[in-house]
Motif scaffolding. Structure first.
Motif, PDB file in Angstrom:
ATOM      1  N   ASP A 175     -73.794 -33.185 -58.173  1.00  0.00           N
ATOM      2  CA  ASP A 175     -73.516 -31.884 -58.764  1.00  0.00           C
ATOM      3  C   ASP A 175     -72.446 -32.063 -59.841  1.00  0.00           C
ATOM      4  O   ASP A 175     -71.731 -33.079 -59.863  1.00  0.00           O
ATOM      5  N   GLY A 176     -72.311 -31.099 -60.720  1.00  0.00           N
ATOM      6  CA  GLY A 176     -71.308 -31.214 -61.772  1.00  0.00           C
ATOM      7  C   GLY A 176     -71.040 -29.884 -62.429  1.00  0.00           C
ATOM      8  O   GLY A 176     -71.809 -28.929 -62.276  1.00  0.00           O
ATOM      9  N   GLY A 177     -69.943 -29.824 -63.145  1.00  0.00           N
ATOM     10  CA  GLY A 177     -69.586 -28.606 -63.833  1.00  0.00           C
ATOM     11  C   GLY A 177     -68.601 -28.865 -64.948  1.00  0.00           C
ATOM     12  O   GLY A 177     -67.839 -29.832 -64.909  1.00  0.00           O
ATOM     13  N   VAL A 178     -68.642 -28.003 -65.954  1.00  0.00           N
ATOM     14  CA  VAL A 178     -67.709 -28.103 -67.071  1.00  0.00           C
ATOM     15  C   VAL A 178     -66.404 -27.423 -66.678  1.00  0.00           C
ATOM     16  O   VAL A 178     -66.400 -26.285 -66.207  1.00  0.00           O
ATOM     17  N   CYS A 179     -65.299 -28.135 -66.854  1.00  0.00           N
ATOM     18  CA  CYS A 179     -63.991 -27.589 -66.483  1.00  0.00           C
ATOM     19  C   CYS A 179     -62.916 -28.216 -67.358  1.00  0.00           C
ATOM     20  O   CYS A 179     -62.680 -29.426 -67.287  1.00  0.00           O
ATOM     21  N   ASP A 180     -62.286 -27.405 -68.180  1.00  0.00           N
ATOM     22  CA  ASP A 180     -61.114 -27.828 -68.948  1.00  0.00           C
ATOM     23  C   ASP A 180     -59.906 -27.606 -68.045  1.00  0.00           C
ATOM     24  O   ASP A 180     -59.523 -26.464 -67.766  1.00  0.00           O
ATOM     25  N   THR A 181     -59.313 -28.689 -67.561  1.00  0.00           N
ATOM     26  CA  THR A 181     -58.242 -28.553 -66.571  1.00  0.00           C
ATOM     27  C   THR A 181     -57.008 -27.856 -67.116  1.00  0.00           C
ATOM     28  O   THR A 181     -56.161 -27.410 -66.334  1.00  0.00           O
ATOM     29  N   SER A 182     -56.879 -27.751 -68.442  1.00  0.00           N
ATOM     30  CA  SER A 182     -55.716 -27.054 -68.991  1.00  0.00           C
ATOM     31  C   SER A 182     -55.853 -25.539 -68.883  1.00  0.00           C
ATOM     32  O   SER A 182     -54.911 -24.811 -69.163  1.00  0.00           O
ATOM     33  N   VAL A 211     -49.905 -32.804 -73.169  1.00  0.00           N
ATOM     34  CA  VAL A 211     -49.119 -32.043 -72.196  1.00  0.00           C
ATOM     35  C   VAL A 211     -50.018 -31.070 -71.432  1.00  0.00           C
ATOM     36  O   VAL A 211     -49.896 -30.916 -70.209  1.00  0.00           O
ATOM     37  N   GLU A 212     -50.949 -30.438 -72.138  1.00  0.00           N
ATOM     38  CA  GLU A 212     -51.847 -29.477 -71.485  1.00  0.00           C
ATOM     39  C   GLU A 212     -52.682 -30.143 -70.405  1.00  0.00           C
ATOM     40  O   GLU A 212     -52.824 -29.613 -69.291  1.00  0.00           O
ATOM     41  N   VAL A 213     -53.251 -31.301 -70.701  1.00  0.00           N
ATOM     42  CA  VAL A 213     -54.144 -31.962 -69.743  1.00  0.00           C
ATOM     43  C   VAL A 213     -53.362 -32.726 -68.681  1.00  0.00           C
ATOM     44  O   VAL A 213     -53.607 -32.578 -67.471  1.00  0.00           O
ATOM     45  N   ASN A 214     -52.410 -33.557 -69.102  1.00  0.00           N
ATOM     46  CA  ASN A 214     -51.741 -34.454 -68.161  1.00  0.00           C
ATOM     47  C   ASN A 214     -50.689 -33.767 -67.306  1.00  0.00           C
ATOM     48  O   ASN A 214     -50.408 -34.219 -66.186  1.00  0.00           O
ATOM     49  N   ALA A 215     -50.093 -32.702 -67.817  1.00  0.00           N
ATOM     50  CA  ALA A 215     -49.066 -31.995 -67.044  1.00  0.00           C
ATOM     51  C   ALA A 215     -49.617 -30.689 -66.470  1.00  0.00           C
ATOM     52  O   ALA A 215     -49.725 -30.520 -65.257  1.00  0.00           O
ATOM     53  N   LEU A 216     -49.991 -29.758 -67.352  1.00  0.00           N
ATOM     54  CA  LEU A 216     -50.520 -28.480 -66.856  1.00  0.00           C
ATOM     55  C   LEU A 216     -51.797 -28.683 -66.048  1.00  0.00           C
ATOM     56  O   LEU A 216     -51.957 -28.118 -64.961  1.00  0.00           O
ATOM     57  N   PRO A 270     -44.841 -43.167 -75.750  1.00  0.00           N
ATOM     58  CA  PRO A 270     -43.806 -42.328 -75.142  1.00  0.00           C
ATOM     59  C   PRO A 270     -44.336 -41.018 -74.568  1.00  0.00           C
ATOM     60  O   PRO A 270     -43.937 -40.610 -73.478  1.00  0.00           O
ATOM     61  N   VAL A 271     -45.247 -40.355 -75.269  1.00  0.00           N
ATOM     62  CA  VAL A 271     -45.748 -39.071 -74.785  1.00  0.00           C
ATOM     63  C   VAL A 271     -46.706 -39.276 -73.611  1.00  0.00           C
ATOM     64  O   VAL A 271     -46.639 -38.558 -72.613  1.00  0.00           O
ATOM     65  N   TYR A 272     -47.597 -40.256 -73.721  1.00  0.00           N
ATOM     66  CA  TYR A 272     -48.510 -40.537 -72.618  1.00  0.00           C
ATOM     67  C   TYR A 272     -47.723 -40.889 -71.362  1.00  0.00           C
ATOM     68  O   TYR A 272     -47.982 -40.353 -70.278  1.00  0.00           O
ATOM     69  N   ARG A 273     -46.751 -41.787 -71.501  1.00  0.00           N
ATOM     70  CA  ARG A 273     -45.958 -42.191 -70.339  1.00  0.00           C
ATOM     71  C   ARG A 273     -45.198 -41.013 -69.747  1.00  0.00           C
ATOM     72  O   ARG A 273     -45.127 -40.849 -68.520  1.00  0.00           O
ATOM     73  N   ALA A 274     -44.631 -40.170 -70.595  1.00  0.00           N
ATOM     74  CA  ALA A 274     -43.858 -39.028 -70.104  1.00  0.00           C
ATOM     75  C   ALA A 274     -44.733 -38.053 -69.332  1.00  0.00           C
ATOM     76  O   ALA A 274     -44.351 -37.544 -68.275  1.00  0.00           O
TER      77      ALA A 274
END
Length: 231
Positions: free
Chosen positions: A49-56, A102-107, A144-148
């Motif tokens: 199964d699958g679905g579209v989902c923007d995690t942000s 920031v939207e994807v990796n943090a939020l 730096p941003v990816y790591r943070a």
């Protein structure tokens, strides 16, 4: 335990897809991603199964988990593999790239963890495994941003894991070294580091954690390394 229902967030490429491939033989797998064509390809290959989902988007995450719970009744495990690459010196990164990372990796990590734990707590069991990066263990030039943002995820998982007070809901994390995936290709970057392992080599460990039973013991806060010490 019979077939488990496992949600693989970011399950259309790289480690997420490799993990979904291993799970699909025995478990009910739902892959979530933000590119419809990639979702269709993964569903067609795996028969899952699958679905579209923007995690942000909190609303999309909430609705995606609600749909899985409505269809399958329970959610046994969640693999949190979704990530946004942001390689390059800070001065060279566009505001749009910084914001999206920031939207994807943090939020996005926060929203998925919130919704996953809400379902797991209501049913009284389940596992969450966050895929971080070995990059969080030491400062590295060029990311730096990816790591943070990945460090944010690791810190969040550690805090939430300590708050569970029950082994029946397990919150865990895995930190692989650099792997050849589409993470960089999607934003037009070349791979920046030595390859430590292939997704297919790391996926069995992720699957092992996802398949831990409610009464199985696990050690929190330990870093698992391959025999050669590279992840």
């Amino acid at each position: 335990m019979g077939a488990r229902t496992v949600v693989v967030v970011g399950g259309t490429s790289g480690l997420g897809l490799a993990t979904a491939r291993l799970l699909a033989n025995e478990d009910q797998v739902v892959v979530l991603g933000d590119v419809p064509d990639e979702i269709d390809a993964a569903v067609g290959e795996l028969g899952c199964d699958g679905g579209v989902c923007d995690t942000s988007s909190y609303e999309q995450v909430r609705d995606a988990f609600a749909q899985v719970a409505d269809r399958y009744g329970t959610i046994d495990a969640v693999a949190l593999c979704a990530s946004m690459w942001a390689g390059g010196d800070l001065a060279d990164l566009t505001p749009e790239r910084i914001r999206r990372a920031v939207e994807v990796n943090a939020l996005g990590t926060t929203y998925v963890l919130k919704e996953a734990l809400d379902h797991l707590h209501r049913q009284g069991f389940g596992n969450v495994v966050y895929v971080g990066a070995m990059a969080v263990t030491q400062p590295r030039p060029g990311i730096p941003v990816y790591r943070a943002t990945k460090s944010y995820g690791a810190s969040l998982i550690e805090s939430v894991a300590e708050a569970q007070h029950s082994n029946r809901v397990k919150v865990m994390q895995l930190h692989p070294g650099p792997m050849p995936t589409r993470l960089q290709e999607r934003v037009g970057d070349e791979f920046l580091d030595e390859v430590y392992a292939l997704p297919e080599q790391v996926a069995p460990e992720l699957v092992r954690l996802l398949r831990l039973a409610p009464d199985d013991l696990y050690v929190s806060g330990e870093r698992v390394l391959r025999a050669d010490g590279r992840w």
